[in-house]
Motif scaffolding. Structure first.
Motif, PDB file in Angstrom:
ATOM      1  N   ALA A 195       0.155  -4.396  -5.293  1.00  0.00           N
ATOM      2  CA  ALA A 195      -1.360  -4.415  -5.327  1.00  0.00           C
ATOM      3  C   ALA A 195      -1.886  -3.009  -5.057  1.00  0.00           C
ATOM      4  O   ALA A 195      -2.644  -2.431  -5.750  1.00  0.00           O
ATOM      5  CB  ALA A 195      -1.938  -5.465  -4.587  1.00  0.00           C
ATOM      6  N   ALA A 196      -1.366  -2.659  -4.137  1.00  0.00           N
ATOM      7  CA  ALA A 196      -1.760  -1.224  -3.506  1.00  0.00           C
ATOM      8  C   ALA A 196      -1.601  -0.079  -4.503  1.00  0.00           C
ATOM      9  O   ALA A 196      -2.621   0.749  -4.684  1.00  0.00           O
ATOM     10  CB  ALA A 196      -1.203  -0.797  -2.142  1.00  0.00           C
ATOM     11  N   ARG A 197      -0.305   0.012  -5.058  1.00  0.00           N
ATOM     12  CA  ARG A 197      -0.167   0.808  -6.046  1.00  0.00           C
ATOM     13  C   ARG A 197      -0.652   0.685  -7.165  1.00  0.00           C
ATOM     14  O   ARG A 197      -0.804   1.748  -7.965  1.00  0.00           O
ATOM     15  CB  ARG A 197       1.586   0.999  -6.309  1.00  0.00           C
ATOM     16  CG  ARG A 197       2.314  -0.325  -6.720  1.00  0.00           C
ATOM     17  CD  ARG A 197       3.689   0.020  -6.784  1.00  0.00           C
ATOM     18  NE  ARG A 197       3.963   1.063  -7.609  1.00  0.00           N
ATOM     19  CZ  ARG A 197       4.113   1.201  -9.222  1.00  0.00           C
ATOM     20  NH1 ARG A 197       3.953   0.109  -9.801  1.00  0.00           N
ATOM     21  NH2 ARG A 197       4.583   2.138  -9.847  1.00  0.00           N
ATOM     22  N   ALA A 198      -1.058  -0.471  -7.591  1.00  0.00           N
ATOM     23  CA  ALA A 198      -1.723  -0.555  -8.856  1.00  0.00           C
ATOM     24  C   ALA A 198      -3.320  -0.155  -8.655  1.00  0.00           C
ATOM     25  O   ALA A 198      -4.064   0.008  -9.895  1.00  0.00           O
ATOM     26  CB  ALA A 198      -1.709  -1.903  -9.345  1.00  0.00           C
ATOM     27  N   LEU A 199      -3.738  -0.149  -7.607  1.00  0.00           N
ATOM     28  CA  LEU A 199      -5.076   0.262  -7.188  1.00  0.00           C
ATOM     29  C   LEU A 199      -5.289   1.731  -6.866  1.00  0.00           C
ATOM     30  O   LEU A 199      -6.309   2.144  -7.285  1.00  0.00           O
ATOM     31  CB  LEU A 199      -5.556  -0.606  -6.001  1.00  0.00           C
ATOM     32  CG  LEU A 199      -5.803  -2.163  -6.394  1.00  0.00           C
ATOM     33  CD1 LEU A 199      -5.885  -3.003  -5.162  1.00  0.00           C
ATOM     34  CD2 LEU A 199      -6.843  -2.353  -7.248  1.00  0.00           C
ATOM     35  N   GLY A 200      -4.448   2.236  -6.347  1.00  0.00           N
ATOM     36  CA  GLY A 200      -4.617   3.887  -5.678  1.00  0.00           C
ATOM     37  C   GLY A 200      -3.567   4.103  -5.208  1.00  0.00           C
ATOM     38  O   GLY A 200      -2.621   3.838  -4.873  1.00  0.00           O
ATOM     39  N   ALA A 201      -3.801   5.592  -4.598  1.00  0.00           N
ATOM     40  CA  ALA A 201      -2.726   6.106  -3.904  1.00  0.00           C
ATOM     41  C   ALA A 201      -2.543   5.682  -2.605  1.00  0.00           C
ATOM     42  O   ALA A 201      -3.337   5.200  -1.808  1.00  0.00           O
ATOM     43  CB  ALA A 201      -3.064   7.837  -3.815  1.00  0.00           C
ATOM     44  N   ALA A 202      -1.327   5.493  -1.912  1.00  0.00           N
ATOM     45  CA  ALA A 202      -0.738   4.924  -0.644  1.00  0.00           C
ATOM     46  C   ALA A 202       0.571   5.255  -0.449  1.00  0.00           C
ATOM     47  O   ALA A 202       1.270   5.191  -1.120  1.00  0.00           O
ATOM     48  CB  ALA A 202      -0.985   3.416  -0.679  1.00  0.00           C
ATOM     49  N   GLU A 203       0.712   5.409   0.867  1.00  0.00           N
ATOM     50  CA  GLU A 203       2.148   5.200   1.493  1.00  0.00           C
ATOM     51  C   GLU A 203       2.755   4.069   1.671  1.00  0.00           C
ATOM     52  O   GLU A 203       2.266   3.046   2.210  1.00  0.00           O
ATOM     53  CB  GLU A 203       2.099   5.912   2.903  1.00  0.00           C
ATOM     54  CG  GLU A 203       1.953   7.470   2.843  1.00  0.00           C
ATOM     55  CD  GLU A 203       2.664   8.314   2.238  1.00  0.00           C
ATOM     56  OE1 GLU A 203       4.053   7.970   2.128  1.00  0.00           O
ATOM     57  OE2 GLU A 203       2.246   9.416   1.867  1.00  0.00           O
ATOM     58  N   GLU A 204       4.016   3.908   0.883  1.00  0.00           N
ATOM     59  CA  GLU A 204       4.673   2.628   0.814  1.00  0.00           C
ATOM     60  C   GLU A 204       4.826   1.930   2.078  1.00  0.00           C
ATOM     61  O   GLU A 204       4.845   0.534   2.466  1.00  0.00           O
ATOM     62  CB  GLU A 204       6.000   2.509   0.069  1.00  0.00           C
ATOM     63  CG  GLU A 204       6.635   1.464  -0.094  1.00  0.00           C
ATOM     64  CD  GLU A 204       7.804   1.451  -1.111  1.00  0.00           C
ATOM     65  OE1 GLU A 204       8.524   0.412  -1.434  1.00  0.00           O
ATOM     66  OE2 GLU A 204       8.271   2.361  -1.699  1.00  0.00           O
ATOM     67  N   ASP A 205       5.459   2.857   3.036  1.00  0.00           N
ATOM     68  CA  ASP A 205       5.852   2.229   4.412  1.00  0.00           C
ATOM     69  C   ASP A 205       4.803   1.624   5.091  1.00  0.00           C
ATOM     70  O   ASP A 205       4.946   0.585   5.859  1.00  0.00           O
ATOM     71  CB  ASP A 205       6.740   3.408   5.079  1.00  0.00           C
ATOM     72  CG  ASP A 205       5.889   4.586   5.447  1.00  0.00           C
ATOM     73  OD1 ASP A 205       4.977   4.710   4.631  1.00  0.00           O
ATOM     74  OD2 ASP A 205       6.259   5.093   6.440  1.00  0.00           O
ATOM     75  N   VAL A 206       3.427   2.330   5.114  1.00  0.00           N
ATOM     76  CA  VAL A 206       2.394   1.840   5.626  1.00  0.00           C
ATOM     77  C   VAL A 206       2.085   0.421   5.152  1.00  0.00           C
ATOM     78  O   VAL A 206       1.624  -0.589   5.787  1.00  0.00           O
ATOM     79  CB  VAL A 206       1.204   2.851   5.656  1.00  0.00           C
ATOM     80  CG1 VAL A 206       0.053   2.412   6.165  1.00  0.00           C
ATOM     81  CG2 VAL A 206       1.809   4.208   6.206  1.00  0.00           C
ATOM     82  N   VAL A 207       1.782   0.406   3.913  1.00  0.00           N
ATOM     83  CA  VAL A 207       1.557  -1.007   3.202  1.00  0.00           C
ATOM     84  C   VAL A 207       2.428  -2.165   3.648  1.00  0.00           C
ATOM     85  O   VAL A 207       1.979  -3.222   4.034  1.00  0.00           O
ATOM     86  CB  VAL A 207       1.262  -0.638   1.619  1.00  0.00           C
ATOM     87  CG1 VAL A 207       0.939  -1.832   0.965  1.00  0.00           C
ATOM     88  CG2 VAL A 207       0.222   0.421   1.386  1.00  0.00           C
ATOM     89  N   ARG A 208       3.682  -1.895   3.360  1.00  0.00           N
ATOM     90  CA  ARG A 208       4.472  -2.971   3.527  1.00  0.00           C
ATOM     91  C   ARG A 208       4.471  -3.344   5.145  1.00  0.00           C
ATOM     92  O   ARG A 208       5.016  -4.462   5.317  1.00  0.00           O
ATOM     93  CB  ARG A 208       5.979  -2.088   3.395  1.00  0.00           C
ATOM     94  CG  ARG A 208       6.517  -2.308   1.755  1.00  0.00           C
ATOM     95  CD  ARG A 208       7.753  -2.011   1.506  1.00  0.00           C
ATOM     96  NE  ARG A 208       8.301  -1.838   0.101  1.00  0.00           N
ATOM     97  CZ  ARG A 208       8.386  -3.187  -0.501  1.00  0.00           C
ATOM     98  NH1 ARG A 208       8.593  -4.421   0.125  1.00  0.00           N
ATOM     99  NH2 ARG A 208       8.558  -3.078  -1.739  1.00  0.00           N
ATOM    100  N   ALA A 209       4.495  -2.253   5.995  1.00  0.00           N
ATOM    101  CA  ALA A 209       4.407  -2.654   7.357  1.00  0.00           C
ATOM    102  C   ALA A 209       3.374  -3.811   7.788  1.00  0.00           C
ATOM    103  O   ALA A 209       3.411  -4.513   8.324  1.00  0.00           O
ATOM    104  CB  ALA A 209       4.220  -1.386   8.115  1.00  0.00           C
ATOM    105  N   ALA A 210       2.039  -3.185   7.223  1.00  0.00           N
ATOM    106  CA  ALA A 210       0.897  -4.367   7.168  1.00  0.00           C
ATOM    107  C   ALA A 210       1.084  -5.476   6.797  1.00  0.00           C
ATOM    108  O   ALA A 210       0.810  -6.576   7.104  1.00  0.00           O
ATOM    109  CB  ALA A 210      -0.334  -3.325   6.629  1.00  0.00           C
ATOM    110  N   GLY A 211       1.623  -5.403   5.349  1.00  0.00           N
ATOM    111  CA  GLY A 211       2.083  -6.686   4.626  1.00  0.00           C
ATOM    112  C   GLY A 211       3.069  -7.641   5.459  1.00  0.00           C
ATOM    113  O   GLY A 211       2.747  -8.722   5.360  1.00  0.00           O
TER     114      GLY A 211
END
Length: 257
Positions: A137-153
């Protein structure tokens, strides 16, 4: 982006089957909903596949159907005529489709309903499911660091998993590798730690991509309750009060997840 009719069908599926994520998507800006609703509807369809049929083989067929649909999307083939597949195809690129295939593969663990070997195995499952969903979802919407998003997820996934323990147990699943109070508290504290680390690096997730993390609203409160009083998990008493949940949703929608 998905067409209006397609998006309405996905939104209705999510409203009925995953009300927390429905509220999260509705709290996002309208342009983000064309990504969030198809993804959340897809996740709902895949997550419930092992539970809506009596025979594991039938569930396996359902999951394989989704893997084939994702493969077609990744290869640029015309999307199958399906109320979720078509809008999903418009929301994804090839890499996003391949990532979601790993999510479907991880859901095969639910077919056997065997307990996780240890906490590491549970975290791997949460990353492959909730972590992947948030990252796609994040990468489809905009720029983000993968490890940050995955940790939150992963933290959100654990909060949802702990909340579902009574239902999973009623369905014959042993959802926790160790159900003793001290083990449950340790697991919840690890979830809070991962969420805390992700929050420290919130700036690594762009404003646009933060819409993918609105569904974290309430996760910290759930994990904190489980850490402080692990007996609440088996008793099904983890949900924060409605006012606190609403305030958390407002905060998450403004980017303070």
């Amino acid at each position: 982006m998905a067409g209006r009719d397609d998006l309405g069908a996905c939104a209705e599926l999510v409203r009925r089957g995953d009300p927390d994520r429905f509220r999260a998507a509705m709290a996002a800006r309208p342009s983000a909903r064309g990504v969030l609703f198809p993804l959340y509807a897809f996740n709902l369809e895949v997550a419930r596949a092992p539970w809506v049929v009596s025979e594991p083989m039938l569930a396996e067929i359902r999951l394989q159907w989704w893997r084939e649909a994702l493969e077609e999307i990744a290869e640029g083939q015309p999307a199958r005529r399906h109320e979720v597949v078509q809008p999903l195809a418009r929301a994804l690129d090839a890499e996003g489709a391949r990532l979601l295939d790993t999510l479907v593969a991880a859901r095969r663990a639910d077919l056997e309903r065997a307990p996780f070997a240890d906490e590491a195995a549970l975290w791997d499952y949460l990353d492959a499911t909730a972590g992947t969903l948030h990252w796609v979802a994040a990468r489809a919407l905009g720029a983000a660091e993968e490890d940050v998003v995955r940790a939150a997820g992963q933290a959100q996934g654990l909060a949802a998993w702990l909340s579902a323990v009574p239902e999973l147990e009623a369905r014959g699943r042993l959802p926790l590798p160790d159900g003793r109070g001290e083990a449950v508290a340790r697991l919840a504290k690890e979830g809070l730690g991962r969420l805390g680390q992700a929050r420290k690096r919130r700036a690594a997730v762009s404003r646009e991509a933060r819409a993918a993390l609105i569904d974290l609203a309430g996760s910290a409160a759930i994990l904190a309750r489980a850490a402080a009083a692990p007996a609440r998990v088996a008793e099904g008493r983890l949900a924060p009060n409605p006012l606190r949940e609403r305030l958390a949703l407002i905060a998450a929608a403004s980017g303070r997840w």
